[in-house]
Scaffold this motif. Sequence first.
Motif, mmCIF file in Angstrom:
data_model
loop_
_atom_site.group_PDB
_atom_site.id
_atom_site.type_symbol
_atom_site.label_atom_id
_atom_site.label_comp_id
_atom_site.label_asym_id
_atom_site.label_seq_id
_atom_site.Cartn_x
_atom_site.Cartn_y
_atom_site.Cartn_z
ATOM 1 N N PRO A 182 7.089 -17.242 -5.736
ATOM 2 C CA PRO A 182 8.228 -17.133 -6.646
ATOM 3 C C PRO A 182 8.056 -18.036 -7.876
ATOM 4 O O PRO A 182 7.521 -19.140 -7.740
ATOM 5 C CB PRO A 182 9.406 -17.612 -5.778
ATOM 6 C CG PRO A 182 8.949 -17.405 -4.369
ATOM 7 C CD PRO A 182 7.480 -17.638 -4.388
ATOM 8 N N PRO A 183 8.405 -17.560 -9.057
ATOM 9 C CA PRO A 183 9.198 -16.348 -9.319
ATOM 10 C C PRO A 183 8.366 -15.082 -9.521
ATOM 11 O O PRO A 183 8.914 -14.059 -9.898
ATOM 12 C CB PRO A 183 9.933 -16.713 -10.605
ATOM 13 C CG PRO A 183 8.947 -17.577 -11.336
ATOM 14 C CD PRO A 183 8.259 -18.393 -10.275
ATOM 15 N N ALA A 184 7.049 -15.148 -9.298
ATOM 16 C CA ALA A 184 6.222 -13.953 -9.442
ATOM 17 C C ALA A 184 6.581 -12.934 -8.366
ATOM 18 O O ALA A 184 7.054 -13.281 -7.288
ATOM 19 C CB ALA A 184 4.748 -14.330 -9.339
ATOM 20 N N ALA A 185 6.328 -11.668 -8.677
ATOM 21 C CA ALA A 185 6.560 -10.611 -7.700
ATOM 22 C C ALA A 185 5.546 -10.713 -6.571
ATOM 23 O O ALA A 185 4.406 -11.139 -6.781
ATOM 24 C CB ALA A 185 6.454 -9.249 -8.377
ATOM 25 N N PRO A 186 5.926 -10.321 -5.364
ATOM 26 C CA PRO A 186 4.968 -10.334 -4.255
ATOM 27 C C PRO A 186 3.766 -9.444 -4.565
ATOM 28 O O PRO A 186 3.898 -8.393 -5.196
ATOM 29 C CB PRO A 186 5.772 -9.775 -3.084
ATOM 30 C CG PRO A 186 7.204 -10.012 -3.446
ATOM 31 C CD PRO A 186 7.260 -9.872 -4.937
ATOM 32 N N GLU A 187 2.586 -9.877 -4.124
ATOM 33 C CA GLU A 187 1.355 -9.108 -4.309
ATOM 34 C C GLU A 187 0.901 -8.544 -2.979
ATOM 35 O O GLU A 187 0.787 -9.268 -1.992
ATOM 36 C CB GLU A 187 0.256 -9.995 -4.879
ATOM 37 C CG GLU A 187 -1.059 -9.245 -5.072
ATOM 38 C CD GLU A 187 -2.211 -10.188 -5.359
ATOM 39 O OE1 GLU A 187 -3.331 -9.690 -5.514
ATOM 40 O OE2 GLU A 187 -1.979 -11.408 -5.411
ATOM 41 N N ASP A 188 0.645 -7.262 -2.937
ATOM 42 C CA ASP A 188 0.189 -6.597 -1.719
ATOM 43 C C ASP A 188 -1.277 -6.946 -1.479
ATOM 44 O O ASP A 188 -2.153 -6.584 -2.257
ATOM 45 C CB ASP A 188 0.360 -5.081 -1.868
ATOM 46 C CG ASP A 188 0.162 -4.332 -0.551
ATOM 47 O OD1 ASP A 188 -0.617 -4.806 0.297
ATOM 48 O OD2 ASP A 188 0.792 -3.275 -0.387
ATOM 49 N N VAL A 189 -1.555 -7.668 -0.395
ATOM 50 C CA VAL A 189 -2.928 -8.075 -0.056
ATOM 51 C C VAL A 189 -3.399 -7.419 1.237
ATOM 52 O O VAL A 189 -4.378 -7.849 1.831
ATOM 53 C CB VAL A 189 -3.037 -9.607 0.053
ATOM 54 C CG1 VAL A 189 -2.756 -10.261 -1.295
ATOM 55 C CG2 VAL A 189 -2.105 -10.170 1.130
ATOM 56 N N SER A 190 -2.705 -6.356 1.652
ATOM 57 C CA SER A 190 -3.027 -5.710 2.925
ATOM 58 C C SER A 190 -4.492 -5.326 3.039
ATOM 59 O O SER A 190 -5.107 -5.492 4.099
ATOM 60 C CB SER A 190 -2.176 -4.444 3.094
ATOM 61 O OG SER A 190 -0.825 -4.680 2.824
ATOM 62 N N GLU A 191 -5.044 -4.810 1.950
ATOM 63 C CA GLU A 191 -6.428 -4.342 1.972
ATOM 64 C C GLU A 191 -7.278 -5.084 0.941
ATOM 65 O O GLU A 191 -8.255 -4.557 0.425
ATOM 66 C CB GLU A 191 -6.471 -2.830 1.731
ATOM 67 C CG GLU A 191 -5.748 -2.048 2.825
ATOM 68 C CD GLU A 191 -5.816 -0.542 2.631
ATOM 69 O OE1 GLU A 191 -5.962 0.163 3.638
ATOM 70 O OE2 GLU A 191 -5.729 -0.077 1.477
#
Length: 394
Positions: A252-261
């Motif tokens: 925060p305050p950055a948007a969540p980053e998808d690190v799934s792959e």
Amino acid sequence: MPIRTRGHRLRTALSVIALTSAVLGSTLLQPAQAADGGPPRHDQRLQRQLDGLVAQDDGPPGVIALLTRGDRTQVYTAGVGDIATGRPPRPDDHMRIASVAKAFSGAVALRLVDQGRLSLDDTIADRLPGQPAAWGAVTLRQLLAHTSGLPDYSADPEFVAVLTADPRHVFDPRRLLDFVADEPLRFRPGSLYEYSNSDNIAIALMAEAATGRPYEDLLRELVYRPLGLHRTSLPLGYRLPRPFLHGYAVAPPAAPEDVSEAFGASGAWASGGIVSTPRELGTFIRAYGGPALLSDRTREAQLEFRPGDSSEPPGPGTNAAGLAIFRYTTRCGVLYGHTGNTAGYTQLAATTPDGARSLTFSINTQTSAGNKPALLARLRTVQEEFACALLKDE
């Protein structure tokens, strides 16, 4: 098995980080449901605990907890399993189980002990003569107990550099110990406890040496098939089977980053590479932590616990370490299980000693004692509340 991320690249490998979660603008809250689709059995107090986790500034985007008692399963969720679609986490979503994979390598090794193909007193020199002579006296028992003294390959600078340059690099998992082959033992085997990813690589290699079969085949033969696990696998690449619980790195305050792959599983392999689902993770831990999978004699050795030694991250209550399993002594009673964390995920799988009841608790961000200790403390408190709900008499 911990991994770090920065943007779409991993900065360093297999070390615990603080990945923070932004507060979601609107949170999808799903009531507890019976697994057979029956009427919900909703405990508002437990639901509020989950709601609080996803609402806090550094909390996960989503959480799912399964409480299984006999043939009935209650499913609790809060937040989202996929920010892009807003859908909640689901019991059959695939997810990285991180170091809970160490319990799977323990299951393979201990079943081979039951079959007489391995002994807990077998040494690295006996089974893996190609490994450094300085490691030769280390036994299978010590590897399973994390008292081996093997240096941790995942902290080696060369390994970190390779993964930093290419997070999806495909390692030869059978050569991971080469990264530390020039290093001595960190302490005399059996004298200390130190959680090490190298231990479970060596366990898998010993299982292969004893049988002449790939570790992946042994998982299918000795664990998946007997337990009816159809959505559990050990991939080497970075892709996850669909559908999956998305894992996030957020600050925060950055948007969540998808690190799934964002990274491949070959650098974790037997120490943290397995993919499973909340439902199948519960099936596994009830068998492995209960009496169903091992003989009484082998289980007795498995459950010789060292007080004060914990999984990573620590589980609820007071922790003690056995052979690829941990004892969690909560204020309401005792559970056996394992935890794990990696980029995007933190996991707990635990069972009552009789294997009749289980708890799986999954959040889709990473937390650890080394970073985000406040979130971990809150997580362990909530996990203990769910443990007490599991253990109470109906």
